[in-house]
Design an enzyme around this catalytic site. Structure first.
Site, PDB file in Angstrom:
ATOM      1  N   THR A 181       0.744  -1.467  -0.023  1.00  0.00           N
ATOM      2  CA  THR A 181      -0.067   0.116   0.189  1.00  0.00           C
ATOM      3  C   THR A 181       1.033   1.285  -0.080  1.00  0.00           C
ATOM      4  O   THR A 181       0.444   2.267  -0.339  1.00  0.00           O
ATOM      5  CB  THR A 181      -0.902   0.032   1.268  1.00  0.00           C
ATOM      6  OG1 THR A 181      -1.814  -1.330   1.303  1.00  0.00           O
ATOM      7  CG2 THR A 181      -1.743   1.115   1.257  1.00  0.00           C
ATOM      8  N   LYS A 185       1.911 -10.995   9.202  1.00  0.00           N
ATOM      9  CA  LYS A 185       1.099 -10.432   8.794  1.00  0.00           C
ATOM     10  C   LYS A 185       0.292 -11.491   7.886  1.00  0.00           C
ATOM     11  O   LYS A 185       1.142 -11.976   6.822  1.00  0.00           O
ATOM     12  CB  LYS A 185       1.556  -9.325   8.026  1.00  0.00           C
ATOM     13  CG  LYS A 185       0.250  -8.500   6.969  1.00  0.00           C
ATOM     14  CD  LYS A 185       0.768  -7.348   6.120  1.00  0.00           C
ATOM     15  CE  LYS A 185      -0.643  -6.926   5.568  1.00  0.00           C
ATOM     16  NZ  LYS A 185      -0.143  -5.813   4.445  1.00  0.00           N
ATOM     17  N   VAL A 226      -3.350  -5.547  10.072  1.00  0.00           N
ATOM     18  CA  VAL A 226      -2.433  -4.276   9.139  1.00  0.00           C
ATOM     19  C   VAL A 226      -3.144  -4.067   8.080  1.00  0.00           C
ATOM     20  O   VAL A 226      -3.612  -4.951   7.020  1.00  0.00           O
ATOM     21  CB  VAL A 226      -1.194  -4.712   8.767  1.00  0.00           C
ATOM     22  CG1 VAL A 226      -0.460  -3.869   8.128  1.00  0.00           C
ATOM     23  CG2 VAL A 226      -0.317  -5.247   9.945  1.00  0.00           C
ATOM     24  N   TYR A 229       5.566 -11.945   6.463  1.00  0.00           N
ATOM     25  CA  TYR A 229       4.310 -11.530   5.644  1.00  0.00           C
ATOM     26  C   TYR A 229       4.098 -12.567   4.661  1.00  0.00           C
ATOM     27  O   TYR A 229       5.010 -12.762   3.716  1.00  0.00           O
ATOM     28  CB  TYR A 229       4.676  -9.951   4.853  1.00  0.00           C
ATOM     29  CG  TYR A 229       3.737  -9.512   4.095  1.00  0.00           C
ATOM     30  CD1 TYR A 229       2.271 -10.099   3.939  1.00  0.00           C
ATOM     31  CD2 TYR A 229       3.896  -8.164   3.109  1.00  0.00           C
ATOM     32  CE1 TYR A 229       1.160  -9.276   3.477  1.00  0.00           C
ATOM     33  CE2 TYR A 229       2.738  -7.836   2.542  1.00  0.00           C
ATOM     34  CZ  TYR A 229       1.659  -8.150   2.540  1.00  0.00           C
ATOM     35  OH  TYR A 229       0.645  -7.577   1.950  1.00  0.00           O
TER      36      TYR A 229
END
Length: 288
Positions: A37, A153, A193, A125
């Site tokens: 993002t 995440k 998140v 992640y």
């Protein structure tokens, strides 16, 4: 957090400071910088470090700052990790190596190299839909033994596998998929998140706060209120970066343009996002 740019596409550090401070004031207890993002594929290493330094200077002590340092190259990831730590980051977000699709022993070795070289904690992640490579639950269990591997995440869309790892380790699991924020929390997750939280952190947090208070039915209701905006931002066919910046821009907050190959959202999309946002914050959730 999005990475704000100026109208001409340069890094907007004053805007980043302003946005970071606002997000913390609205209930975010941590900020993740230089993720997808945050347009990490199109920002330079120098820009990434400058962003971390500016946000740490702005909100350090009020919120944790986690720096995305993942890449397809272990040596490059190590360099990014060292730079982020020196810039003041509290932790590192490290995605599994992508495109080359390394087997699980290589994935494990990659993360251990970063953890061994770092003086700050790691959030792994797991997003196989983007990287092409899963961090398998068995690999996650082994990695959890490292003292600096502390969080995940989770974008694997495997609630069973995630639940099993949560049950057998002390890893803090954060949902990386808006639709799983509450379900993952209910099986022992630590939070989320979130891309949507760039614009609406309080409504998203309210659902988990209600769950913590034992008001499970209310937490479900509050979570359901967030779904129309989350669907528009994350399931409309546009990347979350594009929709987040469109909504932030419509709200008059720091964002700026996206960098190519991404393209900006159209006026109709921005208007739809703004309408859904207004309906969310005008609901029973405390207004922003």
């Amino acid at each position: 957090m999005v990475t704000p740019f100026t109208a001409t596409g340069e890094l907007d550090l004053p805007g980043a400071r302003e946005l970071a401070s606002r997000l913390v004031a609205e209930g975010c207890d941590g900020l993740v910088l230089n993720g997808t993002t945050g347009e990490s594929p199109t920002t330079t290493d120098a820009e990434k470090t400058a962003l971390v330094r500016a946000v740490c200077d702005e909100v350090g002590g009020r919120a944790a700052v986690v720096a995305g340092v993942g890449s397809a190259d272990t040596r490059h990831t190590l360099a990014l990790a060292r730079a982020a730590e020196q810039a003041g980051a509290d932790g590192l977000l490290v995605v599994s190596p992508y495109y080359s699709r390394p087997p699980q022993p290589a994935v494990e070795a990659h993360f251990l190299r970063i953890a061994d070289a770092s003086g700050i904690p790691l959030m792994l992640y797991d997003i196989p839909g983007r990287t092409g490579t899963r961090i398998e639950p068995a690999t996650m269990l082994r990695l959890a033994a490292h003292p600096r591997v502390v969080a995940v995440k989770d974008c694997a869309y495997d609630l069973l596998g995630s639940s099993q790892v949560i049950a057998r380790t002390s890893l803090a699991y954060y949902s990386g998929c808006e639709e799983l924020n509450l379900p993952l929390y209910a099986v022992g997750g630590a939070g989320f998140v979130s891309t949507v939280a760039n614009a609406a952190p309080r409504p998203l947090r309210a659902a988990l706060d209600a769950y913590d208070a034992g008001a499970v039915t209310e937490s479900v209701r509050l979570n359901q209120l967030t779904l129309p905006l989350a669907e528009l931002m994350m399931a409309s066919g546009l990347p979350g970066t594009v929709t987040a910046k469109a909504l932030l821009g419509a709200l008059g907050r720091p964002a700026g343009p996206v960098r190519e190959p991404l393209r900006p959202a159209g006026r109709e999309t921005a208007d739809g996002l703004l309408k859904a946002y207004g309906e969310l914050v005008g609901s029973a959730v405390a207004p922003l």
